[in-house]
Scaffold this motif. Structure first.
Motif, PDB file in Angstrom:
ATOM      1  N   TYR A  22     -23.286  -5.346 -22.848  1.00  0.00           N
ATOM      2  CA  TYR A  22     -23.882  -6.389 -23.683  1.00  0.00           C
ATOM      3  C   TYR A  22     -25.411  -6.383 -23.552  1.00  0.00           C
ATOM      4  CZ  TYR A  22     -24.782 -11.018 -25.686  1.00  0.00           C
ATOM      5  OH  TYR A  22     -25.253 -12.057 -26.454  1.00  0.00           O
ATOM      6  N   ARG A  23     -25.890  -6.387 -22.299  1.00  0.00           N
ATOM      7  CA  ARG A  23     -27.324  -6.299 -22.033  1.00  0.00           C
ATOM      8  C   ARG A  23     -27.568  -5.214 -20.986  1.00  0.00           C
ATOM      9  NH1 ARG A  23     -29.025 -12.711 -21.677  1.00  0.00           N
ATOM     10  NH2 ARG A  23     -29.525 -13.003 -23.878  1.00  0.00           N
ATOM     11  N   GLY A  24     -27.286  -3.997 -21.348  1.00  0.00           N
ATOM     12  CA  GLY A  24     -27.368  -2.908 -20.383  1.00  0.00           C
ATOM     13  C   GLY A  24     -28.530  -1.961 -20.583  1.00  0.00           C
ATOM     14  N   GLU A  25     -29.469  -2.328 -21.425  1.00  0.00           N
ATOM     15  CA  GLU A  25     -30.576  -1.425 -21.734  1.00  0.00           C
ATOM     16  C   GLU A  25     -31.306  -0.948 -20.478  1.00  0.00           C
ATOM     17  OE1 GLU A  25     -34.803  -1.385 -24.258  1.00  0.00           O
ATOM     18  OE2 GLU A  25     -33.457  -3.149 -24.346  1.00  0.00           O
ATOM     19  N   HIS A  26     -31.561  -1.848 -19.547  1.00  0.00           N
ATOM     20  CA  HIS A  26     -32.348  -1.499 -18.370  1.00  0.00           C
ATOM     21  C   HIS A  26     -31.489  -1.179 -17.142  1.00  0.00           C
ATOM     22  CE1 HIS A  26     -35.882  -2.676 -20.609  1.00  0.00           C
ATOM     23  NE2 HIS A  26     -35.362  -3.867 -20.838  1.00  0.00           N
ATOM     24  N   SER A  27     -30.309  -1.761 -17.040  1.00  0.00           N
ATOM     25  CA  SER A  27     -29.488  -1.585 -15.839  1.00  0.00           C
ATOM     26  C   SER A  27     -28.497  -0.431 -15.944  1.00  0.00           C
ATOM     27  CB  SER A  27     -28.726  -2.876 -15.537  1.00  0.00           C
ATOM     28  OG  SER A  27     -27.879  -3.229 -16.633  1.00  0.00           O
ATOM     29  N   LEU A  28     -28.119  -0.056 -17.145  1.00  0.00           N
ATOM     30  CA  LEU A  28     -27.057   0.936 -17.329  1.00  0.00           C
ATOM     31  C   LEU A  28     -27.425   2.331 -16.799  1.00  0.00           C
ATOM     32  CD1 LEU A  28     -24.210   0.712 -18.363  1.00  0.00           C
ATOM     33  CD2 LEU A  28     -25.002   1.370 -20.634  1.00  0.00           C
ATOM     34  N   ILE A 110     -16.039  -2.503 -14.332  1.00  0.00           N
ATOM     35  CA  ILE A 110     -17.239  -2.876 -13.602  1.00  0.00           C
ATOM     36  C   ILE A 110     -18.290  -3.393 -14.574  1.00  0.00           C
ATOM     37  CG2 ILE A 110     -18.124  -0.503 -13.729  1.00  0.00           C
ATOM     38  CD1 ILE A 110     -19.346  -0.936 -10.942  1.00  0.00           C
ATOM     39  N   ASP A 111     -19.053  -4.393 -14.171  1.00  0.00           N
ATOM     40  CA  ASP A 111     -20.092  -4.956 -15.032  1.00  0.00           C
ATOM     41  C   ASP A 111     -21.279  -4.015 -15.119  1.00  0.00           C
ATOM     42  OD1 ASP A 111     -18.464  -7.111 -15.330  1.00  0.00           O
ATOM     43  OD2 ASP A 111     -19.628  -8.472 -14.063  1.00  0.00           O
ATOM     44  N   GLU A 112     -22.078  -4.192 -16.143  1.00  0.00           N
ATOM     45  CA  GLU A 112     -23.224  -3.340 -16.418  1.00  0.00           C
ATOM     46  C   GLU A 112     -24.465  -3.681 -15.599  1.00  0.00           C
ATOM     47  OE1 GLU A 112     -24.680  -6.390 -19.895  1.00  0.00           O
ATOM     48  OE2 GLU A 112     -23.878  -4.461 -20.484  1.00  0.00           O
ATOM     49  N   ASP A 113     -24.466  -4.847 -14.948  1.00  0.00           N
ATOM     50  CA  ASP A 113     -25.702  -5.383 -14.386  1.00  0.00           C
ATOM     51  C   ASP A 113     -26.062  -4.844 -13.007  1.00  0.00           C
ATOM     52  OD1 ASP A 113     -23.814  -6.621 -12.814  1.00  0.00           O
ATOM     53  OD2 ASP A 113     -24.075  -8.607 -13.697  1.00  0.00           O
ATOM     54  N   GLY A 217     -27.749  -7.804  -6.273  1.00  0.00           N
ATOM     55  CA  GLY A 217     -28.409  -8.608  -7.299  1.00  0.00           C
ATOM     56  C   GLY A 217     -28.021  -8.132  -8.686  1.00  0.00           C
ATOM     57  N   GLU A 218     -28.549  -8.793  -9.710  1.00  0.00           N
ATOM     58  CA  GLU A 218     -28.170  -8.498 -11.092  1.00  0.00           C
ATOM     59  C   GLU A 218     -29.274  -7.776 -11.855  1.00  0.00           C
ATOM     60  OE1 GLU A 218     -27.058 -12.635 -12.050  1.00  0.00           O
ATOM     61  OE2 GLU A 218     -25.099 -11.804 -12.542  1.00  0.00           O
ATOM     62  N   ALA A 219     -30.048  -6.935 -11.180  1.00  0.00           N
ATOM     63  CA  ALA A 219     -31.044  -6.079 -11.827  1.00  0.00           C
ATOM     64  C   ALA A 219     -32.088  -6.869 -12.604  1.00  0.00           C
ATOM     65  CB  ALA A 219     -30.348  -5.071 -12.756  1.00  0.00           C
TER      66      ALA A 219
END
Length: 338
Positions: A22-28, A110-113, A217-219
């Protein structure tokens, strides 16, 4: 006997990693870098051969440029498989879409964050095999990075669902989970709109286990859940947890009707023995209590039929046929076959 190779060894466990994006631009990208070494076959602490066979990235139409990142990662790694949804459907629907598109012996969600370390995959597989569990949830050994209030609210909500509504295993629900492949894909196939993923898994899963993990943490990215979405999340869990809450209506109605009859007997007795009561009050109270009880009981009966229809609409199966556990991933023991 489970399958063995030419050397008498059980084959490696192929794992499909499903990531709703969903919001993985920076963490993926950083998360994929951690998964890449797991693509090569490795040995778990328990001595089992495991490898990540594929990574399924499900694009859930978030507000950032995750689509570009997914395309870049798919071009860079041949084991990365994008899944494109037509619009935003939410985390659980996206996860189910990824499960349905997977092909591994096991499915790791697994979550993207970056909050979860994929290196715990080996320990989770060991737990599944040691306890013969078809679902293994991560059990955080440290508090989640959401704040005290949210963590407390989450724990209370799960406890309520499990103790009051009787939903199985709710207290250990977690988005970092390992699921036997055929179970996960079957759940993805029959689940209806609005179903809560872990509730649906509980309908058909065998033994459920937990594995200790350490959260990170969540990046430095904002959470995708606000108060409204969290409340909606909780209410969806309530609605898909079964019909026990509907039965409360029937019980209340029956108790109200019984109370009405008892009050009626008392008031009639007082009237017969000359008690000074307001004219018409006795009959009014009797009619109100009995009528209210009858209405609530009738609503409870209707609610029971509605509950059956809801379970059918959600896709709750009567049964789930699976393969012989000894012929599948759960039968791949560490020891060498002779």
């Amino acid at each position: 006997m489970s399958d063995v190779d030419e050397h008498g060894q059980a084959p490696a466990h192929d794992v499909s990693v499903v990531i709703p994006v969903y919001r993985g631009e920076h963490s993926l990208p950083a998360l994929l870098e951690e998964i890449v070494p797991l693509h090569e076959e490795f040995v778990t602490p328990g001595g089992h051969q495991v490898r990540v066979a594929e990574v399924v990235l499900v694009h859930d139409h978030g507000p950032d440029d995750s689509a570009r990142v997914i395309r870049e990662l798919a071009a860079k790694y041949d084991f990365v498989h994008p899944v494109w949804l037509s619009r935003n459907f939410g985390q659980h629907a996206a996860t189910l879409a990824g499960m349905a598109s997977s092909g591994g012996d096991w499915i790791l969600t697994i979550d993207e964050d970056g909050q979860y370390d994929p290196a715990f995959l080996g320990a989770m597989v060991d737990t599944a095999l040691a306890e013969q569990a078809t679902v293994v949830y991560a059990k955080p050994s440290n508090p989640a990075p959401h704040g005290l209030l949210r963590n407390l609210a989450s724990k209370m909500a799960k406890t309520f669902i499990e103790s009051v509504l009787g939903s199985r295993g709710t207290s250990v629900f977690h988005s970092f989970r390992l699921v036997l492949g055929e179970v996960g894909r079957s759940v993805a196939a029959y689940s209806g709109a609005g179903v809560y993923l872990d509730i649906a898994l509980g309908w058909v899963a065998g033994d459920i286990a937990t594995c200790p993990v350490e959260l990170r943490g969540e990046a430095d990215r904002p959470s995708g859940y606000n108060l409204r979405s969290l409340a909606s999340h909780f209410w969806r869990m309530v609605l898909t947890s079964g019909t026990r809450l509907l039965r409360v209506v029937s019980v209340i109605g029956a108790l109200t009707a019984l109370f009405g009859m008892l009050v009626a007997l008392v008031l009639i007795g007082n009237q017969l023995f000359g008690a000074d009561l307001l004219r018409g009050w006795t009959s009014t109270m009797v009619v109100v209590l009995l009528s209210t009880g009858a209405i609530l009981f009738s609503l409870g009966v209707v609610a029971e039929y509605l509950g059956v229809a809801v379970n059918m609409a959600m896709g709750k199966p009567l049964y789930l046929i699976v393969s012989d556990p000894e012929q599948g991933p759960l039968g791949r023991r560490r020891e060498t076959r002779q």
